[in-house]
Design a protein around this motif. Structure first.
Motif, PDB file in Angstrom:
ATOM      1  N   TYR A  79       0.903  -0.930  -0.315  1.00 57.60           N
ATOM      2  CA  TYR A  79       0.255  -0.148   0.058  1.00 57.60           C
ATOM      3  C   TYR A  79       1.133   1.174  -0.497  1.00 57.60           C
ATOM      4  O   TYR A  79       0.432   2.236  -0.632  1.00 57.60           O
ATOM      5  N   TRP A  80       2.404   1.190   0.661  1.00 61.39           N
ATOM      6  CA  TRP A  80       2.861   2.669   1.222  1.00 61.39           C
ATOM      7  C   TRP A  80       4.356   2.168   0.412  1.00 61.39           C
ATOM      8  O   TRP A  80       4.502   1.550   1.346  1.00 61.39           O
ATOM      9  N   TYR A  81       4.714   2.708  -0.269  1.00 63.41           N
ATOM     10  CA  TYR A  81       6.315   1.548  -0.914  1.00 63.41           C
ATOM     11  C   TYR A  81       7.827   2.469   0.343  1.00 63.41           C
ATOM     12  O   TYR A  81       8.556   1.952   0.682  1.00 63.41           O
ATOM     13  N   PRO A  82       7.037   3.633   0.853  1.00 58.93           N
ATOM     14  CA  PRO A  82       8.534   4.184   2.226  1.00 58.93           C
ATOM     15  C   PRO A  82       8.336   2.865   3.027  1.00 58.93           C
ATOM     16  O   PRO A  82       9.826   3.425   3.517  1.00 58.93           O
ATOM     17  N   LEU A  83       7.378   2.500   3.028  1.00 57.29           N
ATOM     18  CA  LEU A  83       7.688   1.142   4.250  1.00 57.29           C
ATOM     19  C   LEU A  83       8.356   0.602   4.292  1.00 57.29           C
ATOM     20  O   LEU A  83       8.716  -0.614   4.551  1.00 57.29           O
ATOM     21  N   ALA A  84       8.886   0.663   3.368  1.00 55.89           N
ATOM     22  CA  ALA A  84       9.603  -0.855   2.245  1.00 55.89           C
ATOM     23  C   ALA A  84      11.107  -0.443   3.208  1.00 55.89           C
ATOM     24  O   ALA A  84      11.790  -2.048   3.988  1.00 55.89           O
ATOM     25  N   HIS A  85      10.867   0.831   3.524  1.00 54.85           N
ATOM     26  CA  HIS A  85      13.055   0.521   3.861  1.00 54.85           C
ATOM     27  C   HIS A  85      12.672   0.134   5.589  1.00 54.85           C
ATOM     28  O   HIS A  85      14.022  -0.504   6.477  1.00 54.85           O
ATOM     29  N   CYS A  86      11.570  -0.385   6.245  1.00 57.61           N
ATOM     30  CA  CYS A  86      11.742  -0.551   7.559  1.00 57.61           C
ATOM     31  C   CYS A  86      12.211  -2.290   7.664  1.00 57.61           C
ATOM     32  O   CYS A  86      12.132  -3.322   8.112  1.00 57.61           O
ATOM     33  N   ALA A  87      12.211  -2.812   6.366  1.00 59.53           N
ATOM     34  CA  ALA A  87      13.157  -4.241   6.415  1.00 59.53           C
ATOM     35  C   ALA A  87      14.229  -4.815   6.415  1.00 59.53           C
ATOM     36  O   ALA A  87      14.968  -5.383   7.378  1.00 59.53           O
ATOM     37  N   ALA A  88      14.660  -3.083   6.610  1.00 62.58           N
ATOM     38  CA  ALA A  88      16.573  -3.242   6.858  1.00 62.58           C
ATOM     39  C   ALA A  88      16.451  -3.840   8.326  1.00 62.58           C
ATOM     40  O   ALA A  88      17.290  -3.685   9.495  1.00 62.58           O
ATOM     41  N   LEU A  89      14.938  -3.342   8.969  1.00 64.09           N
ATOM     42  CA  LEU A  89      15.057  -3.452  10.664  1.00 64.09           C
ATOM     43  C   LEU A  89      15.859  -5.194  10.910  1.00 64.09           C
ATOM     44  O   LEU A  89      15.582  -5.678  11.845  1.00 64.09           O
ATOM     45  N   ALA A  90      14.877  -6.441   9.851  1.00 64.04           N
ATOM     46  CA  ALA A  90      15.112  -7.351   9.700  1.00 64.04           C
ATOM     47  C   ALA A  90      16.648  -7.445   9.547  1.00 64.04           C
ATOM     48  O   ALA A  90      17.571  -9.099   9.990  1.00 64.04           O
ATOM     49  N   PHE A  91      17.472  -6.847   9.615  1.00 67.14           N
ATOM     50  CA  PHE A  91      18.958  -7.184   8.730  1.00 67.14           C
ATOM     51  C   PHE A  91      20.407  -7.691  10.213  1.00 67.14           C
ATOM     52  O   PHE A  91      20.160  -6.486  10.669  1.00 67.14           O
ATOM     53  N   GLU A  92      20.387  -8.824  10.068  1.00 66.62           N
ATOM     54  CA  GLU A  92      21.672  -9.202  11.308  1.00 66.62           C
ATOM     55  C   GLU A  92      23.304  -8.335  10.705  1.00 66.62           C
ATOM     56  O   GLU A  92      23.399  -9.566  10.358  1.00 66.62           O
TER      57      GLU A  92
END
Length: 1012
Positions: free
Chosen positions: A743-756
């Motif tokens: 629904y909202w492309y800017p929220l895709a940035h939050c995938a970086a929170l799962a980067f370990e």
């Protein structure tokens, strides 16, 4: 010869005889005939039951009748009745346990006995003192047999289910095996036990563990228990007991707690730690610093900067292939660059492509600015410096520059991403709150709200919540309200607060904006994260709503409440919704949400999702792709890849998009040696992105997949579980927000929170990084970085030799001969008659180009080639690859590599806890087949930041120089500073690893406002 018996009628007739001895004989005989004549015997079941109840028969006959009735009911499929009579058979049933003919019968009855016992124990208050003593005798016998046979884990499993802590205590007292305590802990954490019972078991287990020491292997188990319980009163005694004599292990515990603990838990420990005196004062100060999270961030930031292996040619190819004026393509490249450079602080690609960046407009500009937050994630000190030119000006009102609101909102969102999960109670939280209150444009409010939510995640700040609620209620703006809804849930993460959840649900029902409803629905899911049965009322309420958006929120509430538990009831409910709901969005969310329940056992997911991936509904198929990607992320699981590869050719574009993204998640940090699908997947991404006739959504998915497969400079994995094995709250929240990119492309940035970050980061007692080596007992190619992309060679056009036909050669020869004869006649000279020669084509005339090494395809021959060329030298044989490699501190080590690591016994530095939760593998890995399946399909624990003990403290040591200084409470520079105020001497961050990395990057403004 004994004739086989054809009927049991004769023996059954004896049951009606008046003599008790004859009846007893008949019962014993019939027990042996049941497998063959159970149907015939079942016609006399009433008579057999009457004999069981008769007081006239002997005890042996009574037991024999009960056993006979039990067997008959077993063959009839009435297992509850079979158990009831087996309990009445007493010693006769126990004697039957050794009969090989009745193994299946005995196992079935015992299984039913355990089920009945567990059910009775779960309702202990109602049944206390009313348990069937016969059932108790059977269960006690089972426990004794398990312990006698060494089946300790089986006994612990039954004891856990039936709440028999005394049995667990007895097993541990008998064996003194700490690994059984760890097994018990994993069993209660990774299965669907209730929240209250889980805490009860963990509190029972904690004192059973022996005091931690460097040689113990259960340090990570203790960390996991303490993080799960989140009780500072239980954690403090452990830390304080280590401070006098083993401060290094205390530091290790602090690092492990800081990785998995919530913000309020860590803050409570920091506040309750004593100040100490003398040397203890320094130790406690260091513990507070570690528990604040700053040290972990600094070390991983250094690791990502030192090991950045981003392939710039991949980004260049994407930029050259995608039309930059298209918003979706601009977003795709922005996200790909952000993922590939996440946490590396390298914005070289942006600096080299300012013209492309200047083509961003409106929300593309918002996304591009927010990408800085992903690239500089964790760079606390320089966050305000980097974003200064784009942040809203203090007390300056709305900017008059066209489109400035989008870059300002994106910068506020980026500031939240830089401080993700670490901003609560710090200066950045106050700054974002002020920005939210002072913002005039809804776009700026949107960015401020998202930034505040991500930075203050789990902080439970009532002030932040009230500011967000005010922003939502005052404007009723769809753009600002959606972000406020997400952020309210993030701030109240995992609290299960009834007042706030009721406020959010009430407003969601009253507003007419779908965006606000969706933001609040996901916010409610965040509020009930990890609450399990405490969230059931809210889940039922949301799933019963007529509004599909609220049902969509209900699905995520269910998934997050039971995240990582693999709860059977929750899985069944999601599967039911996936095939029955009337809304495609809800069905897609239900399938995707399976990943959040099952990520601790990724090998189970392909089997569950297999049929859904073949659904007629494309939304269900799309959900299946994301479920596989999220649950199997970083495992390289071939079963999941085999399902996804055909879906990359699906007829629907968004299904292909989901398949490309999922493949990127699964293959992150895989090598060509470990995953046979890696090379073909990379080639597929390259082909799809370059194909201008491909659907935009599919090309968008391929770009994101390409970013994810090389995330964090190829030094991070995607994992929803922490290294200690606990649920990684930040990663789960990030992936839920990432799924909202639909629904909202800017929220895709939050995938970086799962980067370990995946590496061995060793530090000593002074938190300095010494230089040392260790061994990876596997061939290097198995866990190697992917080969860098080669630049396409410029093809030079070579002049091809002209083909000369044999007929043409003969004609030219005849012409030369004729001209020579005419010349001789003109001079009256008698030409000597020459002998006719063959006028076939000569080599010199026919192939003049052979002087330059070119052979005409028509004139050349095998003989000519053989004469004009030298013999081809045989290629040298490839050297055999070594079976191990030596790595240094701050090297990348992927999770499946951890069990192969060995610290040499004669090395100077030794880790104070085990490197891996899996026992070290003595045999070197030489092929894919040699990697045990459990290493590929389960999330591996261990690695990360290791405290190392110096065995030779008197000798001088070499250290890795740090370039990052982390202090989130340092005063921020004035954000109104213009571009020209920066010192020209400040170097920018570069990808050159050999260059010194000192000082912050030079601020520069992106040419967003040169839109044409």
């Amino acid at each position: 010869m004994v004739r086989p018996q054809s009927s049991a009628a004769g023996v059954l007739a004896l049951l009606s005889e008046p003599e008790p001895i004859l009846k007893e004989h008949a019962l014993r005989a019939l027990n042996a005939l049941v497998p063959q004549f159970w149907a015939e015997i079942s016609e006399q079941i009433e008579l057999i039951e009457s004999l069981y109840e008769s007081p006239e028969v002997s005890k042996d006959a009574h037991d024999a009748a009960a056993l006979l009735a039990s067997k008959v009911y077993y063959y009839l499929g009435e297992y509850d009745e079979a158990l009831s009579f087996a309990l009445g058979a007493g010693t006769a049933f126990e004697a039957e346990a050794g009969n090989p003919l009745y193994v299946e019968y005995v196992e079935t009855v015992i299984s039913k006995a355990i089920d009945r016992y567990v059910s009775a124990r779960k309702q202990e208050k109602e049944t206390e003192g009313k348990l069937d003593p016969k059932l108790q005798i059977i269960i006690e016998g089972i426990f004794r047999k398990c312990i006698r046979d060494g089946e300790y884990k089986q006994a612990i499993g039954i004891a856990l289910e039936s709440r028999r802590f005394d049995v667990i205590q007895h097993v541990y007292d008998t064996t003194k095996d700490v690994s059984l305590l760890s097994y018990t802990m994993e069993a209660v954490l990774d299965t669907g036990f209730s929240l209250s019972y889980r805490d009860q078991v963990l509190k029972f287990l904690l004192p059973l563990f022996p005091p931690p020491a460097s040689e113990n292997t259960h340090v990570q188990s203790l960390s996991r228990i303490l993080v799960t319980l989140s009780s500072s009163s239980l954690t403090l005694p452990l830390l304080t007991s280590l401070v006098p004599g083993n401060k290094l292990l205390a530091y290790q515990f602090a690092f492990d707690l800081a990785e998995g603990g919530s913000q309020d838990f860590l803050e409570a420990i920091r506040n309750d730690l004593p100040t100490g005196e003398g040397d203890e004062e320094t130790v406690y100060a260091t513990l507070r610093k570690i528990l604040g999270g700053q040290e972990s961030v600094k070390l991983f930031l250094e690791f990502l900067k030192l090991n950045n292996k981003t392939d710039m040619l991949i980004l260049k190819h994407t930029k050259d292939s995608l039309e930059p004026r298209s918003s979706i393509y601009h977003n795709a490249l922005t996200l790909q660059n952000a993922f590939m450079h996440a946490g590396t602080t390298s914005d070289a690609f942006l600096r080299e492509n300012l013209e492309w960046l200047g083509l961003a407009s409106n929300w593309s500009k918002f996304t591009a600015t927010a990408a800085l937050g992903v690239i500089h994630k964790g760079h606390f000190q320089e966050g305000m410096n980097i974003l200064g030119p784009y942040l809203p000006q203090v007390n300056a009102g709305e900017s008059g520059i066209p489109g400035a609101a989008y870059s300002e909102g994106g910068a506020l969102y980026a500031l939240g991403l830089i401080h993700a999960g670490c901003g609560s109670g710090r200066q950045v939280e106050g700054y974002l709150r002020d920005a939210l209150k002072n913002a005039g444009a809804e776009v700026v409010q949107h960015g401020a709200a998202l930034g505040l939510g991500v930075a203050g995640m789990g902080g439970m700040s009532s002030e932040s919540y009230e500011d967000l609620k005010q922003a939502l209620f005052s404007s009723d703006s769809a753009i600002a309200g959606e972000a406020a809804g997400y952020a309210m849930g993030l701030v109240m993460l995992a609290t299960g607060n009834e007042d706030t959840s009721d406020e959010m649900l009430t407003y969601a029902k009253e507003t007419q904006h779908e965006k606000i409803i969706r933001g609040l629905a996901i916010g409610l899911a965040f509020t009930f994260y990890g609450r399990q049965e405490q969230a059931d009322t809210m889940i039922a309420k949301l799933l019963d709503e007529k509004d599909p958006i609220l049902r969509y929120g209900g699905v995520y509430t269910l998934a997050l409440a039971y995240a990582g538990t693999a709860n059977n009831v929750a899985v069944r409910k999601l599967l039911h919704i996936a095939v029955s709901d009337t809304s495609d969005d809800v069905r897609r969310a239900a399938v995707t949400s399976l990943a959040f329940l099952l990520f601790k056992n990724p090998s189970h997911v392909p089997r569950i999702v297999q049929l859904l991936s073949e659904s007629y509904n494309p939304h269900v198929r799309c959900g299946a792709t994301l479920a596989l990607g999220i649950a199997c992320a970083g495992t390289g699981l071939q079963d999941a890849i085999e399902i996804l590869e055909p879906m990359t050719r699906d007829s629907v574009d968004f299904v292909r998009q989901g398949a490309f993204i999922a493949l990127g998640m699964i293959l992150v940090e895989q090598s060509e040696a470990s995953s046979p699908s890696l090379a073909s997947t990379r080639a597929l991404y390259h082909k799809i992105i370059a194909d201008k006739h491909e659907d935009p959504m599919a090309r968008f998915g391929a770009a994101l997949g390409q970013g994810l497969i090389d995330a964090g400079g190829r030094n991070v994995t995607i994992s929803l579980a922490s290294r200690a094995g606990t649920t990684n709250t930040r990663a789960i929240v990030g992936m839920v927000l990432f799924c909202q990119f639909w629904y909202w492309y800017p929220l895709a940035h939050c995938a970086a929170l799962a980067f370990e970050p995946t590496g061995i980061v060793g530090v000593d007692g002074e938190l300095k990084a010494p230089k040392f080596d260790f061994i990876s007992n596997a061939r290097p190619s198995l866990f190697a970085y992917p080969s860098p992309t080669k630049a396409p060679k410029k093809e030079t056009v070579t002049k091809v030799a002209t083909a000369v036909l044999s007929t043409t050669a003969r004609a030219k020869a005849r012409e030369k001969k004729k001209a020579a004869e005419e010349e001789a006649m003109d001079t009256d000279e008698k030409a000597e008659k020459k002998k006719e020669v063959d006028v076939d084509m000569k080599a010199d005339d026919a192939a003049p180009s052979t002087k330059h090494g070119d052979v005409s395809p028509l004139s050349g021959s095998l003989s000519n080639l053989a004469e004009g060329t030298t013999a081809v030298e045989p290629k040298p044989k490839r050297k055999a690859e070594p079976a191990f490699e030596t790595l240094s501190n701050f090297s990348r080590v992927i999770p499946t590599q951890l069990p192969y690591l060995i610290f040499p016994a004669d090395g100077r530095y030794q880790p104070v806890r085990a490197v891996s939760t899996t026992p070290a593998l003595a045999k070197a890995a030489t092929s894919k087949a040699s990697i045990p399946a459990h290493l590929v399909t389960r999330q591996m624990g261990g690695g990360g930041i290791l405290i190392v003990a110096d065995q030779w403290p008197d000798e001088p040591a070499e250290f890795i120089p740090f370039t990052t200084v982390v202090d989130p409470n340092a005063p921020a520079p004035p954000v109104a500073a213009a571009e020209g105020t920066a010192s020209a001497s400040q170097p920018h961050i570069s990808l050159d690893e050999s260059a010194p990395e000192v000082g912050p990057p030079e601020p520069f403004e992106y040419p967003f406002d040169n839109d044409t």
